[in-house]
Structures are given as C-alpha cells and as structure tokens.
Scaffold this motif. Sequence first.
Motif, short mmCIF file in Angstrom:
data_model
loop_
_atom_site.label_atom_id
_atom_site.label_comp_id
_atom_site.label_asym_id
_atom_site.label_seq_id
_atom_site.Cartn_x
_atom_site.Cartn_y
_atom_site.Cartn_z
N ARG A 185 35.84 55.52 39.08
CA ARG A 185 36.78 55.79 40.17
C ARG A 185 36.72 54.69 41.19
NH1 ARG A 185 33.91 60.36 38.85
NH2 ARG A 185 35.11 62.14 38.08
N THR A 186 37.70 54.67 42.09
CA THR A 186 37.67 53.73 43.20
C THR A 186 36.96 54.37 44.39
OG1 THR A 186 39.75 54.49 44.17
CG2 THR A 186 39.89 52.80 42.44
N ASP A 192 39.13 56.98 45.80
CA ASP A 192 39.11 58.22 45.01
C ASP A 192 37.95 59.12 45.44
OD1 ASP A 192 41.27 57.43 43.47
OD2 ASP A 192 40.02 56.57 41.88
N GLN A 206 32.77 46.76 47.92
CA GLN A 206 33.93 47.63 47.61
C GLN A 206 34.31 48.49 48.81
OE1 GLN A 206 31.69 48.53 43.67
NE2 GLN A 206 33.69 49.48 43.45
#
Length: 374
Positions: A24-25, A28, A59
């Motif tokens: 997932r990001t 997310d 990230q």
Amino acid sequence: MRISLRALNRTYLRRQLLVGAGSRTVADVVRRVVAVQAQEVDAPYVGVWARLDEFGHAQLIQALHDRSVVRGGLLRGTQHLCVAADYLWMRPLLARRMGNFGLSAFRRQLEGVDLAELTQHARDVLAGRTMTRPQLARALAEWYPGRETIALAWAAQHQLALVHPPPSGIWRRRGHVHVALAEDWIGAPLEKEAGEGGEGVEGTARRDAHVQELFRRYLAGCGPATAADFQNWSGLRRVREEVEAMRAQLRVYVDDAGRELFDLPELELADPDEDDAVPVRFLPEFDNLVLSHEDRSRIIREPGDRALICPGYSIVRPTFLEDGFVAGTWTVERGTLEVQPFRPLRDPAAVVAEGERLLAFLEEGQGADRVRIR
C-alpha cells in the motif's frame, strides 16, 4: 450474534493493517486508520512502518511535501496526520462539536479578548503564507499589546483550521512548529458544518451525515465497536443519537461482556478458529492501536497492563505486540533497544529479531547485543 475476544483481536489487527500488510501507499495507510496520532514528531513514521511491508522515511516526507497528507489538530484536539481530502470535512466537524476544549489553560490570559476578532486578525496575517508559531504570536501581539503572545497564537490555532507544513513533521526534525491556513495549503475550501449558514434542517442533516460518515470510517479501521468507543477515539460527545439512527444499516454483535458492538455489514470478521501466527510488532508512543476504544480488552490482555501503558500525565508509552496483544513497552537508549515485557515472552527470539529490524529503521547503527529483554 456473539463475537469472541479472539475474533475481536484478530479482526482489529487486520483492520489496522498489522496483519497481512501489503504494498500500500502511505496515503492508503493513513486513510485506513483515518488519522495517525502525531503528537511526537517521529511516532507516525514508526506507526506507518509497522503497517507496511516496505517503508522508508522518505515516503512519508514526500507525502507531507506533496500535500496528499497533512498534519494538524484533529481527534481529541491533538495532532494527527490525515489525508488532505479528509481534513477538509473532519476538521470543521470536530472543531464545532468539541467547542472551546483545549483553551482552558489560557483562560486568564485571554480574558476580555474577542476571539472572533483575533481569529480574523490571524487569518489576515496568515493569508497565503507559512509562518512559525512564534512569528504568528508576535504578529498578533501588535493588536494585543501586553498579552501573553503564546496564548494568542494557541487561540488562533484553536479557532482556525491550521495545518503544520514541512519542515514541521519531518523525521528527526525539531524546532518551531510551522502553521498555514488549511485552505491555502491544501488548495480547496473546508466543508461547511452545521451552524455555518444556519442551524435549520439542512444544517442539522449535514452535521448528522458527517458524524455518521466518521463513524463508518472508524468502524472500517477499528470495528466492531460501541458508540462509547467511537466517542473515546474521536473526542466527540453526544453521538449516540446519530449512531442509533444508523442501526438498520449496521450489523450488531454482542461481546463476551454483553456489550452491543456495531459494524459495517460488508466487512468480514477474522476467523477465530484459524491458527494464524500473528507477527511481533513494535508500535510507537500514542499509537492508534491502544487509544481507539473505551474498552481496550481486545488489545490489552490484562486490566493492570493499561496503567503501565498509559500511566497518566498524557503519557502513552511505545508498545510491542506478541500473539496479537500488547506484551510490554520499549525504549531506545544510546543505540540499544530495551524491551520491558509485562510477563514471560512466548518467543523471545522473535521479539529480538523484530527489535533489530526496528533499530535499523530508527537508524540506530550497528552493534552486538543491541536488543535487551529485561
């Protein structure tokens, strides 16, 4: 329908993405848990790391810079990360329902100050700009000479929808908090809440719809749960009427203590009969997992453990999970991870292995005997 404690535990871990983490990001993960506690700057990085198979600090830093994720005051009036689109409707709802909660500490310093006037001054000062909180305080002091400047800045932050853009919230970064008008930073208007444009039928319906949407989102990440659990998590009060109005749309379970737990009908429960191995997980201070219910027995095995995790004075210690339940707390001192289990561990080797992985993420360097179990 009955639901066992084991089913609650396994379901909760899955919905919190602590079992079966995937590709997932960051957005997310943040969206699934609705809002990630961010009182301590580095804590959200550890919380997201625990919920993703592969995650690096860059990230989350990128998500803050590209404005897909924002940091600001939300649930219970405390700092959280959420996706920008959610902030636009959650912040007005939470701010209105919690009233002046959080300003009591500055009651004397703000006595006689017209908050509406101060809010407009702050809005004018911040329009199109990002400032540090001390810079905002000094700017407001021009209208309120002799007043305690930090009280003025906190009042403005309470009254206005402000976010804290980078460099605030960056990994390992300390220093003054930056503030900006949320609408300017996100580039979209806040949704109107009941009371803005009238308290008539339309305004009340909009308010109820927002509370119910927040409850649905809460259940997706924390359910099944009671209305009292929802109140504990959100900081909202008097939500029972809105929750009861949804009863026909929800599935209702009864737990081992006889409490009614609501859930979304489209979501499945974990199978309590599955002999699924739950990995050891290390979680940061203030993690959502230990703060999202009034009754925390689904994640805290023994009643006395709660006081060890939340000893008072707004402290919520970093924890680790073994077999799906909080098994102890941890600290890092001089590159060594000290693990303080509440009782003998089932698999000390697994705890040490995950602790080494945590230290690598924390960038604490190399060395022997870096994980110590007390």
